[in-house]
Structure formats: C-alpha cells, structure tokens
Design a protein around this motif. Structure first.
Motif, PDB file in Angstrom:
ATOM      1  N   CYS A   1       3.721  24.743  27.766  1.00 49.29           N
ATOM      2  CA  CYS A   1       2.838  24.819  28.933  1.00 49.29           C
ATOM      3  C   CYS A   1       2.713  23.435  29.552  1.00 49.29           C
ATOM      4  O   CYS A   1       2.905  22.416  28.882  1.00 49.29           O
ATOM      5  N   LEU A   2       2.384  23.429  30.825  1.00 49.98           N
ATOM      6  CA  LEU A   2       2.134  22.190  31.548  1.00 49.98           C
ATOM      7  C   LEU A   2       0.702  22.225  32.052  1.00 49.98           C
ATOM      8  O   LEU A   2       0.349  23.038  32.905  1.00 49.98           O
ATOM      9  N   GLY A   3      -0.132  21.349  31.499  1.00 49.51           N
ATOM     10  CA  GLY A   3      -1.537  21.288  31.876  1.00 49.51           C
ATOM     11  C   GLY A   3      -1.836  20.037  32.680  1.00 49.51           C
ATOM     12  O   GLY A   3      -1.135  19.029  32.590  1.00 49.51           O
ATOM     13  N   ILE A   4      -2.895  20.100  33.478  1.00 50.93           N
ATOM     14  CA  ILE A   4      -3.304  18.959  34.299  1.00 50.93           C
ATOM     15  C   ILE A   4      -4.825  18.987  34.431  1.00 50.93           C
ATOM     16  O   ILE A   4      -5.435  20.048  34.557  1.00 50.93           O
ATOM     17  N   THR A   5      -5.430  17.802  34.376  1.00 53.71           N
ATOM     18  CA  THR A   5      -6.880  17.684  34.509  1.00 53.71           C
ATOM     19  C   THR A   5      -7.286  17.265  35.904  1.00 53.71           C
ATOM     20  O   THR A   5      -8.441  17.460  36.293  1.00 53.71           O
ATOM     21  N   GLY A   6      -6.383  16.662  36.662  1.00 50.02           N
ATOM     22  CA  GLY A   6      -6.714  16.206  38.004  1.00 50.02           C
ATOM     23  C   GLY A   6      -7.674  15.033  38.034  1.00 50.02           C
ATOM     24  O   GLY A   6      -8.269  14.750  39.070  1.00 50.02           O
ATOM     25  N   GLY A   7      -7.822  14.346  36.912  1.00 54.10           N
ATOM     26  CA  GLY A   7      -8.757  13.233  36.850  1.00 54.10           C
ATOM     27  C   GLY A   7     -10.178  13.642  36.552  1.00 54.10           C
ATOM     28  O   GLY A   7     -11.072  12.800  36.531  1.00 54.10           O
ATOM     29  N   PHE A   8     -10.431  14.942  36.313  1.00 55.11           N
ATOM     30  CA  PHE A   8     -11.769  15.438  36.009  1.00 55.11           C
ATOM     31  C   PHE A   8     -11.949  15.582  34.509  1.00 55.11           C
ATOM     32  O   PHE A   8     -11.006  15.892  33.773  1.00 55.11           O
ATOM     33  N   ASP A   9     -13.164  15.387  34.034  1.00 59.34           N
ATOM     34  CA  ASP A   9     -13.483  15.551  32.623  1.00 59.34           C
ATOM     35  C   ASP A   9     -13.718  17.027  32.309  1.00 59.34           C
ATOM     36  O   ASP A   9     -14.267  17.773  33.113  1.00 59.34           O
ATOM     37  N   ASN A  10     -13.284  17.433  31.113  1.00 55.89           N
ATOM     38  CA  ASN A  10     -13.496  18.804  30.631  1.00 55.89           C
ATOM     39  C   ASN A  10     -12.933  19.832  31.603  1.00 55.89           C
ATOM     40  O   ASN A  10     -13.531  20.889  31.847  1.00 55.89           O
ATOM     41  N   LYS A  11     -11.781  19.516  32.188  1.00 61.07           N
ATOM     42  CA  LYS A  11     -11.130  20.423  33.129  1.00 61.07           C
ATOM     43  C   LYS A  11      -9.646  20.464  32.818  1.00 61.07           C
ATOM     44  O   LYS A  11      -8.995  19.417  32.753  1.00 61.07           O
ATOM     45  N   MET A  12      -9.103  21.677  32.577  1.00 60.62           N
ATOM     46  CA  MET A  12      -7.690  21.818  32.299  1.00 60.62           C
ATOM     47  C   MET A  12      -7.150  23.011  33.067  1.00 60.62           C
ATOM     48  O   MET A  12      -7.625  24.135  32.906  1.00 60.62           O
ATOM     49  N   LEU A  13      -6.174  22.756  33.918  1.00 59.05           N
ATOM     50  CA  LEU A  13      -5.493  23.804  34.662  1.00 59.05           C
ATOM     51  C   LEU A  13      -4.050  23.876  34.192  1.00 59.05           C
ATOM     52  O   LEU A  13      -3.459  22.854  33.830  1.00 59.05           O
ATOM     53  N   TYR A  14      -3.462  25.078  34.245  1.00 64.17           N
ATOM     54  CA  TYR A  14      -2.130  25.294  33.710  1.00 64.17           C
ATOM     55  C   TYR A  14      -1.177  25.726  34.822  1.00 64.17           C
ATOM     56  O   TYR A  14      -1.535  26.549  35.675  1.00 64.17           O
ATOM     57  N   LEU A  15       0.033  25.181  34.789  1.00 66.16           N
ATOM     58  CA  LEU A  15       1.066  25.555  35.749  1.00 66.16           C
ATOM     59  C   LEU A  15       1.503  26.989  35.473  1.00 66.16           C
ATOM     60  O   LEU A  15       1.932  27.307  34.363  1.00 66.16           O
ATOM     61  N   SER A  16       1.392  27.855  36.489  1.00 64.39           N
ATOM     62  CA  SER A  16       1.643  29.280  36.308  1.00 64.39           C
ATOM     63  C   SER A  16       2.442  29.832  37.478  1.00 64.39           C
ATOM     64  O   SER A  16       2.578  29.196  38.521  1.00 64.39           O
ATOM     65  N   SER A  17       2.956  31.045  37.268  1.00 69.67           N
ATOM     66  CA  SER A  17       3.677  31.736  38.328  1.00 69.67           C
ATOM     67  C   SER A  17       3.712  33.215  37.989  1.00 69.67           C
ATOM     68  O   SER A  17       3.466  33.627  36.853  1.00 69.67           O
ATOM     69  N   ASP A  18       4.032  34.025  38.984  1.00 64.14           N
ATOM     70  CA  ASP A  18       4.120  35.470  38.799  1.00 64.14           C
ATOM     71  C   ASP A  18       5.021  36.036  39.885  1.00 64.14           C
ATOM     72  O   ASP A  18       5.306  35.380  40.890  1.00 64.14           O
ATOM     73  N   HIS A  19       5.482  37.273  39.670  1.00 59.30           N
ATOM     74  CA  HIS A  19       6.347  37.909  40.652  1.00 59.30           C
ATOM     75  C   HIS A  19       5.661  37.948  42.019  1.00 59.30           C
ATOM     76  O   HIS A  19       4.447  38.158  42.116  1.00 59.30           O
ATOM     77  N   ARG A  20       6.420  37.756  43.055  1.00 58.13           N
ATOM     78  CA  ARG A  20       5.859  37.797  44.399  1.00 58.13           C
ATOM     79  C   ARG A  20       5.560  39.234  44.813  1.00 58.13           C
ATOM     80  O   ARG A  20       6.233  40.174  44.395  1.00 58.13           O
ATOM     81  N   THR A  21       4.553  39.397  45.626  1.00 59.91           N
ATOM     82  CA  THR A  21       4.164  40.693  46.181  1.00 59.91           C
ATOM     83  C   THR A  21       3.942  40.526  47.677  1.00 59.91           C
ATOM     84  O   THR A  21       4.095  39.435  48.236  1.00 59.91           O
ATOM     85  N   LEU A  22       3.560  41.600  48.333  1.00 53.22           N
ATOM     86  CA  LEU A  22       3.284  41.516  49.758  1.00 53.22           C
ATOM     87  C   LEU A  22       2.063  40.642  50.057  1.00 53.22           C
ATOM     88  O   LEU A  22       1.943  40.074  51.140  1.00 53.22           O
ATOM     89  N   LEU A  23       1.160  40.556  49.083  1.00 56.62           N
ATOM     90  CA  LEU A  23      -0.073  39.797  49.280  1.00 56.62           C
ATOM     91  C   LEU A  23      -0.057  38.443  48.585  1.00 56.62           C
ATOM     92  O   LEU A  23      -0.989  37.653  48.773  1.00 56.62           O
ATOM     93  N   LYS A  24       0.979  38.176  47.795  1.00 53.93           N
ATOM     94  CA  LYS A  24       0.997  36.949  47.012  1.00 53.93           C
ATOM     95  C   LYS A  24       2.408  36.362  47.019  1.00 53.93           C
ATOM     96  O   LYS A  24       3.313  36.906  46.366  1.00 53.93           O
ATOM     97  N   SER A  25       2.590  35.276  47.763  1.00 57.47           N
ATOM     98  CA  SER A  25       3.879  34.597  47.830  1.00 57.47           C
ATOM     99  C   SER A  25       3.649  33.193  48.365  1.00 57.47           C
ATOM    100  O   SER A  25       2.528  32.833  48.751  1.00 57.47           O
ATOM    101  N   SER A  26       4.703  32.376  48.364  1.00 60.02           N
ATOM    102  CA  SER A  26       4.581  31.018  48.881  1.00 60.02           C
ATOM    103  C   SER A  26       4.341  31.041  50.387  1.00 60.02           C
ATOM    104  O   SER A  26       4.740  31.971  51.086  1.00 60.02           O
ATOM    105  N   LYS A  27       3.708  30.001  50.903  1.00 63.33           N
ATOM    106  CA  LYS A  27       3.232  29.998  52.282  1.00 63.33           C
ATOM    107  C   LYS A  27       4.356  29.902  53.305  1.00 63.33           C
ATOM    108  O   LYS A  27       4.294  30.537  54.361  1.00 63.33           O
TER     109      LYS A  27
END
Length: 298
Positions: A145-171
């Motif tokens: 996994c690839l995690g990132i805190t963004g410089g914030f304490d007690n904050k961890m976000l994970y790099l994720s992805s999923d199949h594209r749909t009609l409502l969810k895709s790159s901009k």
C-alpha cells in the motif's frame, strides 16, 4: 449650498451592529489562526511542510520507507505535453471543499507536478498489506500500500482505485480514477513490476531497486499507474497533470513512459534533498573516451 456636516468621528446608521460584526469576525479569525485552521495555513502545511525521505543503505526499497513517486522525464515524449521534466505524484484537495471544511476531504484527488523537494503532499509511505513488515525488503510482485499523511498528524490516506463507471472516472480523460481514501480495503493494493516484459517473470520475487524505473499496477483492476502530461487539471495549487490508472502499450506490447515510475529516496549527503538532485554519472562511452584521452596526454 449643502455642506457635509459629518466628521470622521460621527457614527451613523447601524454602527453598533457593524462594530459587533467586526468583533465577531476578528474573534473567529483569531480562533482559527490559533488552531491552524485558516485556509492559508492548511495550504502552507501541504505545500511548504518539508519532509525527510528514507535513505537506503542496500539500494532497495523497504516497508516503512518514505519515498516520492516520480514519473521520470522522457526525451522522446510527445510534443503536445504541457509539463516536462520529472513529475512527482501529489495529493490535490478540491478547492471548494478546502474552503468549506477544516480537514482534508475524503476521497482526495491526485495529480502530477514538477516538484523535486519532498513536502507533505508528495511524500508517500510504503506499507504492508497483510502484516507488519516494517524494515523488510519490498519485492516485485508483492502486494503493498501507499499511504500519505499530507503533513497532518494522526491522518493516513491510502492510494486507491476502482473500475470506472458512468458516475466515477477521471476528470479529463474519463479513464479509471485514482484517489486517496482513509478506508483500508483491497482497493489499496498495488504491485511493482519490472519494466522490461521479457525479464519481468525472471525478476518476480527479487527486491525492488530504489530510484530505478518500475511499473506500479493496481491489483484489483490490473491497470498501471499513469501520468497524463498532455492533460492538465486546474487544481488548488495551479495547473497540474492528470494521473489515472490505465496501461499504455506500444506496438511491441511494452508499457509506454507514462507508466514508468521511480520510488525516490533521500539524499544521504543532504537530508532535505533527494537522489534526483545528485549529478548523474557519465555514460560508459564517455568514461572510455575520457580514459583514452588521458592515455594520449601521457
């Protein structure tokens, strides 16, 4: 002829309410400033909070290392790109949500930008999926996994992805979206692969080299992480390149440079810089020419 009989010391209209509102606004401003919740403070924390990358002693990537994900520059890149050079993967909060919320939005967007300095928004942590493997070597074909805190304490976000749909895709490209989330699931799993397809199976299980070109593939969708240098996004920090999960192959079924990434580690000579800042060694033919010229002078 009418004359203005009011001086600067005369209070007219709803002066009492205006004074009260100014005091309330100042009180709210000071409270947010003391708690670090002002928009400019959050932006500075993401953009100017310097981070220190991990330094490798054996030349390999380990679980728990802090690295930058860099899409290396390619001299043969198409002419229609608007961002050249080395591009680092960065977290990109939505501009509107950044004004409305005091914390980072989830899910959070991503982009690629010309930034060689490790800061809060481009420093990722290599994490194990199934168990605590801190300090162990990351290998080709192994889930991570690839995690990132963004410089914030007690904050961890994970790099994720999923199949594209009609409502969810790159901009911009409408391909499979890549984002950051705080939910731990199989959508967070990635694998490193050797860029040469003829040697890919032979390198399976070997340690991943630091600061070398690799492929980063999403386990659930089998799509490669890619940087779109020809498509820009108007982000919170300006114009930056779009990042998606899509595998680009040439006529020889080999991944294109937009799928190439490097896990960049810290510079042992300078803690605030990376291995990209070190001068590149001369090519073998250049060394041979220098040696020949040295022999001739003798």
């Amino acid at each position: 002829m009418a004359q203005n009989l009011y001086g600067p010391g005369v209070r007219i209209g709803n002066w009492n309410e205006d004074v009260y509102l100014e005091e309330e606004l100042m009180k709210d401003f000071l409270e947010k400033r003391d708690k670090g919740k002002l928009l400019i403070q959050r932006r500075r924390r993401l953009k100017q909070n310097l981070m220190q990358l991990s330094m490798t002693e054996d030349g390999y990537i380990h679980y728990g290392d802090k690295v930058m994900l860099v899409n290396p520059d390619d001299p043969d890149t198409e002419a229609d790109v608007f961002l050249g050079g080395d591009l680092s993967l960065c977290m990109t909060p939505d501009e509107i949500q950044s004004h409305l919320r005091d914390e980072l939005e989830v899910p959070c967007g991503l982009s690629a930008v010309q930034a060689k300095t490790p800061i809060g928004r481009n420093t990722f942590i290599i994490l194990s999926v199934h168990r605590d493997a801190t300090g162990q070597v990351l290998r080709y074909g192994q889930d991570f996994c690839l995690g990132i805190t963004g410089g914030f304490d007690n904050k961890m976000l994970y790099l994720s992805s999923d199949h594209r749909t009609l409502l969810k895709s790159s901009k911009r490209s409408w391909l499979q979206e890549v984002y950051l989330t705080n939910e731990v699931s199989h959508m967070n799993c990635w694998q490193a692969a050797f860029p040469d397809p003829q040697l890919r199976l032979e390198y399976e299980g070997f340690p991943v080299l630091a600061n070398a070109k690799i492929l980063i593939n999403h386990c659930h969708t089998n799509r490669g992480l890619a940087a779109h240098r020809h498509l820009f996004l108007s982000t919170y920090f300006g114009k930056e390149a779009e990042v998606v999960a899509h595998t680009y192959l040439d006529s020889h079924r080999v991944e294109k440079p937009r799928n190439h990434w490097m896990l960049v580690t810290g510079n042992p000579r300078d803690a605030s810089s990376t291995m990209l800042d070190l001068p590149k060694p001369p090519a073998e033919d250049t060394r041979a020419m220098e040696q020949a010229m040295g022999l001739d002078t003798q």
